[in-house]
Design a protein around this motif. Structure first.
Motif, mmCIF file in Angstrom:
data_model
loop_
_atom_site.group_PDB
_atom_site.id
_atom_site.type_symbol
_atom_site.label_atom_id
_atom_site.label_comp_id
_atom_site.label_asym_id
_atom_site.label_seq_id
_atom_site.Cartn_x
_atom_site.Cartn_y
_atom_site.Cartn_z
ATOM 1 N N ASP A 95 89.144 -0.089 51.495
ATOM 2 C CA ASP A 95 88.018 -0.189 50.248
ATOM 3 C C ASP A 95 86.693 0.056 51.042
ATOM 4 O OD1 ASP A 95 87.576 -1.667 52.527
ATOM 5 O OD2 ASP A 95 87.481 -3.886 51.508
ATOM 6 N N GLY A 96 86.746 1.006 52.074
ATOM 7 C CA GLY A 96 85.546 1.704 52.644
ATOM 8 C C GLY A 96 84.869 0.804 53.536
ATOM 9 N N THR A 97 85.109 -0.422 53.824
ATOM 10 C CA THR A 97 84.611 -1.324 54.756
ATOM 11 C C THR A 97 85.341 -1.147 56.411
ATOM 12 O OG1 THR A 97 86.004 -3.020 54.372
ATOM 13 C CG2 THR A 97 83.991 -2.970 53.143
ATOM 14 N N ASP A 120 91.537 21.317 46.321
ATOM 15 C CA ASP A 120 92.806 20.800 46.443
ATOM 16 C C ASP A 120 93.651 20.710 47.586
ATOM 17 O OD1 ASP A 120 93.054 23.761 46.356
ATOM 18 O OD2 ASP A 120 95.131 23.594 45.851
ATOM 19 N N LEU A 121 93.375 21.491 48.743
ATOM 20 C CA LEU A 121 93.990 21.195 49.968
ATOM 21 C C LEU A 121 93.202 20.027 50.621
ATOM 22 C CD1 LEU A 121 94.772 24.514 51.509
ATOM 23 C CD2 LEU A 121 96.375 22.912 50.544
ATOM 24 N N GLN A 122 91.955 19.699 50.236
ATOM 25 C CA GLN A 122 91.124 18.617 50.817
ATOM 26 C C GLN A 122 91.090 17.181 49.950
ATOM 27 O OE1 GLN A 122 87.123 19.953 51.391
ATOM 28 N NE2 GLN A 122 87.525 21.565 53.068
ATOM 29 N N ALA A 123 91.846 17.464 49.054
ATOM 30 C CA ALA A 123 91.724 16.152 48.123
ATOM 31 C C ALA A 123 92.232 15.107 48.673
ATOM 32 C CB ALA A 123 92.357 16.517 46.794
ATOM 33 N N HIS A 124 93.343 15.142 49.567
ATOM 34 C CA HIS A 124 93.783 13.927 50.169
ATOM 35 C C HIS A 124 93.109 13.317 51.306
ATOM 36 C CE1 HIS A 124 94.749 16.891 53.069
ATOM 37 N NE2 HIS A 124 95.385 16.093 53.708
ATOM 38 N N LEU A 125 91.906 13.712 51.602
ATOM 39 C CA LEU A 125 91.177 13.302 52.833
ATOM 40 C C LEU A 125 90.072 12.359 52.222
ATOM 41 C CD1 LEU A 125 90.862 16.114 55.071
ATOM 42 C CD2 LEU A 125 92.072 14.086 55.482
ATOM 43 N N LEU A 126 89.909 11.262 52.616
ATOM 44 C CA LEU A 126 88.563 10.420 52.162
ATOM 45 C C LEU A 126 87.307 11.243 52.323
ATOM 46 C CD1 LEU A 126 89.682 6.948 53.201
ATOM 47 C CD2 LEU A 126 90.115 8.094 51.052
ATOM 48 N N ASP A 127 86.226 10.766 51.450
ATOM 49 C CA ASP A 127 85.150 11.405 51.594
ATOM 50 C C ASP A 127 84.079 10.491 52.196
ATOM 51 O OD1 ASP A 127 82.817 13.074 51.316
ATOM 52 O OD2 ASP A 127 82.789 12.811 49.037
ATOM 53 N N ARG A 128 83.717 10.884 53.604
ATOM 54 C CA ARG A 128 82.798 9.953 54.044
ATOM 55 C C ARG A 128 81.751 10.864 54.787
ATOM 56 N NH1 ARG A 128 85.476 5.931 53.353
ATOM 57 N NH2 ARG A 128 87.745 5.617 53.988
ATOM 58 N N PRO A 129 80.363 10.531 54.161
ATOM 59 C CA PRO A 129 79.159 11.198 54.436
ATOM 60 C C PRO A 129 79.205 11.406 56.028
ATOM 61 C CG PRO A 129 78.893 10.083 52.512
ATOM 62 C CD PRO A 129 80.145 9.570 53.222
ATOM 63 N N SER A 130 78.735 12.617 56.482
ATOM 64 C CA SER A 130 78.246 12.705 58.093
ATOM 65 C C SER A 130 79.322 12.393 58.872
ATOM 66 C CB SER A 130 77.181 11.809 58.399
ATOM 67 O OG SER A 130 75.889 12.289 57.542
#
Length: 464
Positions: A376-378, A406-416
């Motif tokens: 959940d991002g916490t 498309d090769l990055q889509a499985h990684l979560l997006d966390r700034p910095s």
């Protein structure tokens, strides 16, 4: 940040919590300072031949000039390098860097399919290849998306005065240039470092000069007593095309004037032990299987390890029994570390104030933060699992990977932050324990290659 948020700071002792990632403008600047300061010292030994810092300086300048004047290489062009640990590797590396180009490191054991993917993905303009694996290049040359304008072939003795026998270049490759001839004629991104491909296709990690300068400074902070200027002797058996050997064994120790003994074929254990006998290293690095092979060798007891100050291990878990046998033979236990291509590469390491093998990969390096994130991002509470993320002077992209969306889509997006690849990590008292690769297949690309889910780990309370 407080030690409550970074519990490992309490274990740092006299080690600084932060480093200056801008101490030098580039890796080239650090290398040029070393080549001036240690000009008369031996920089590399390999196959009975040696090269001084002054000779590395001259030859790398000549190769940079050849790249720019003969090939028209400009800043940002990608140059692939596919060779074992020969003296030609550091000469080529510094020449490519001085020309402002981007080095793409390639495993010489790659299959044609693996090489084709990497060259196409990187957009390599030229390639240096050991003649003994030139057939792999011949298999894919001219295929759609392979835009090689030049192929330079490397022989084991290139860069030295020796005429070391070399396998012939594959006859299908036309108009190749011998690296030795390029050296004679010659008189911001630094790498596109490809990951090992353990989670599907090999992916390019974009590493800048600042990333590498930062990791050099981090390692110097955590292993200061093994970086005495002009005094260290390093034996490099792990491949230089792997980021740890490249950053630690080569670049970091080059900046302090170390003498580096290169081992092209560590599977030749008899020859490997002979190198150790001749070198009498002060620093040695390897993976558990390499250490296990050495401690089992009948002549390892004949090696003089009295000068050894550090033995480092990584890449996979170091087994306690292996470290104990190494300690009995050499007087030094194996200090384990952890990192990835995306983190330039070291993320954690057992520093000098750790006095015994502990089954962990040590403390996060200065200027580094590690978090465990739930779905959940916490932040994951102590004792619960979460995705392992790291923050610090790492590659600027979130995942550090230079690949298509498309090769990055499985990684979560966390700034910095960099979302690390599939490891199961436990932190106890701030020390990091890598348990296993527990990735799960979640999809496939058009060629049937699997994608895997992000990292999950646990952060345990200090009293566990």
């Amino acid at each position: 940040m407080s030690s409550n948020r970074k519990p490992w700071l309490a274990s740092y002792g006299s080690m600084p919590a932060e480093i200056d990632a801008d101490v030098a403008p580039s890796v080239v600047a650090l290398a040029e300072a070393a080549m001036t300061q240690f000009a008369d010292k031996t920089a590399f030994q390999c196959l009975g031949q040696s090269l001084s810092y002054a000779e590395v300086d001259r030859q790398s300048r000549a190769f940079a000039a050849w790249l720019q004047n003969k090939l028209g290489v400009k800043k940002g062009d990608r140059i692939a390098v596919m060779t074992p640990n020969f003296i030609a590797f550091p000469v080529a590396f510094l020449g490519i860097a001085r020309a402002g180009a981007v080095q793409v490191n390639v495993n010489p054991l790659y299959t044609p399919r693996e090489l084709e993917h990497q060259l196409r993905d990187a957009g390599a303009r030229a390639m240096l290849v050991f003649s003994g694996v030139s057939a792999t290049v011949a298999d894919i040359i001219g295929k759609p998306g392979i835009a090689l304008e030049a192929v330079l072939t490397i022989a084991p003795g290139d860069g030295t005065r020796a005429q070391v026998p070399s396998p012939p270049v594959d006859a299908r490759l036309q108009n190749t240039v011998a690296f030795a001839d390029a050296l004679r004629e010659g008189d911001d991104l630094l790498f596109l470092q490809y990951t090992g491909g353990t989670t599907g296709l090999s992916k390019g990690a974009s590493l800048s000069h600042r990333n590498l300068v930062a990791n050099i400074q981090q390692y110097k902070a955590i292993a200061a007593n093994t970086l005495r200027p002009g005094e260290e002797v390093v034996v490099t058996a792990i491949p230089l095309y792997h980021i740890f050997a490249l950053m630690v064994n080569f670049i970091t120790y080059f900046t302090v004037g170390a003498e580096n003994w290169l081992v092209p074929n560590p599977r030749d254990m008899d020859g490997f032990v002979n190198v150790l006998q001749a070198a009498r290293p002060t620093v040695f690095t390897g993976v558990n299987t390499l250490y296990a092979g050495l401690v089992a060798h009948p002549k390892i007891g004949e090696v003089d390890f009295s000068r050894l100050r550090q033995a480092a291990g990584g890449g996979a878990a170091v087994i306690e029994a292996t470290s104990e046998r190494w300690l009995k033979i050499t007087g030094r236990f194996i200090r384990e570390g952890y990192g990835l291509s995306e983190t330039s590469p070291i993320l954690s390491f057992n520093p000098e104030n750790i006095s015994a093998f502990n089954g962990t990969t040590g403390l996060p390096l200065p200027s580094t933060d590690i978090r465990l994130i739930r779905e959940d991002g916490t932040d994951a509470p102590l004792g619960e699992s979460g995705e392992v993320c790291a923050k610090g002077p790492l590659p600027p992209k979130r995942s550090g990977r230079c690949v298509s969306p498309d090769l990055q889509a499985h990684l979560l997006d966390r700034p910095s932050e960099s979302a690390l690849d599939a490891r199961h990590v436990v932190a106890r008292d701030g020390r990091v324990i890598v348990l296993a690769n527990v990735s799960a297949l979640v999809g496939r690309d058009d060629e049937g290659n699997g994608f895997f889910d992000p990292t999950f780990g646990h952060l345990l309370p200090a009293d566990r």
